[in-house]
Structure formats: C-alpha cells, structure tokens
Design an enzyme around this catalytic site. Sequence first.
Site, PDB file in Angstrom:
ATOM      1  N   CYS A  60      51.745  11.046  55.265  1.00 36.53           N
ATOM      2  CA  CYS A  60      51.167  11.893  56.308  1.00 36.53           C
ATOM      3  C   CYS A  60      49.661  12.043  56.127  1.00 36.53           C
ATOM      4  CB  CYS A  60      51.860  13.255  56.325  1.00 36.53           C
ATOM      5  SG  CYS A  60      53.615  13.124  56.768  1.00 36.53           S
ATOM      6  N   THR A  61      49.201  12.075  54.888  1.00 34.69           N
ATOM      7  CA  THR A  61      47.759  12.148  54.629  1.00 34.69           C
ATOM      8  C   THR A  61      47.091  10.861  55.095  1.00 34.69           C
ATOM      9  OG1 THR A  61      48.069  13.647  52.765  1.00 34.69           O
ATOM     10  CG2 THR A  61      46.013  12.390  52.818  1.00 34.69           C
TER      11      THR A  61
END
Length: 161
Positions: free
Chosen positions: A50-51
């Site tokens: 997700c980062t």
Amino acid sequence: MTSTAQRLAVGDTAPAFTLTAADGSSVSLSDYAGRKVVVYFYPAAMTPGCTKQACDFRDSLGSLAAAGYQVLGLSPDSPAKLAKFTEKETLTFPLLADEDHSVAAAYGAWGEKKNYGRTYEGLIRSTIVVGEDGTVQLAQYNVRATGHVAKLRRDLGLDAA
C-alpha cells in the site's frame, strides 16, 4: 457472511459518498462534480504494498492532475492512522477513512478473498475512475500494488512519466 458486492462496470453511476479525510475534514465525491476522479481502494496504510502504491500515485499526481484527474485513496483505516501515513510518506492527495467499508462494498471493492489457503472477507485492491458526469469510466479489480499506477496511466491514454 459472504457479502461480495456487485462490481461496477463502465457506464454505471458511481455511488455517492462522504468520508472523513486524514486531516479530519469531510470529503464527498460530489465535491468533485464535473471533474475526473481516480478512486482507489487499498487494504491498509503503512504496509509495504500500500505504501508503494500510494507513493506511485503521489509521484504521478502532477501528470494525472495535468490530465484533469483528482486522486482519492480509500481504506478501512482510521483518520488518525491515515494522518500518520500522509505525513510519513508526504502524500499530497486526500486519504479517506472507510472504517465500516460501506463505500468499498458499494464500489464492489469489499468481498471474499483467499490468502494462504484461508478464505475471509476483506478489501479488494481496486481502482475506479469516475468521469465528469459521475459515471464509471474505468473499473479495475484485484490490481497489483506495484506497477498499477503505470498501467492505469497507460489505460487512461496518458504518456508514460
């Protein structure tokens, strides 16, 4: 409790929503009426995939904005966690808290997942592009975190960065 939502298709009306942003403000899809919006759903802030995806959107924001697109990231995280994520990764677009995953369900981004032989309900990494008229222009489900923004840019007909 299998509540796999109906996936959206091109031409569908995008479901309206109002959610709390990382900064505590309320953000509605209707705030962007008449503009193109990339609504992307991701499982959890501050996880590696997700980062990577959020940073890819951040790094492509200039060219997306130049082509008329606004980006909104939605996850089941709390506004406080989203604020930490925004600060840590210097994200420059709104992250919205869909804590009860009702918006993800309305967009077909919540449902049955399989991981390591286990079946459970969860967020399906998805990207929906909403056109100026409020209809779905592009709907992508089960997208990969890495390389997704580049693929999205190609699918939208934008030049590679």
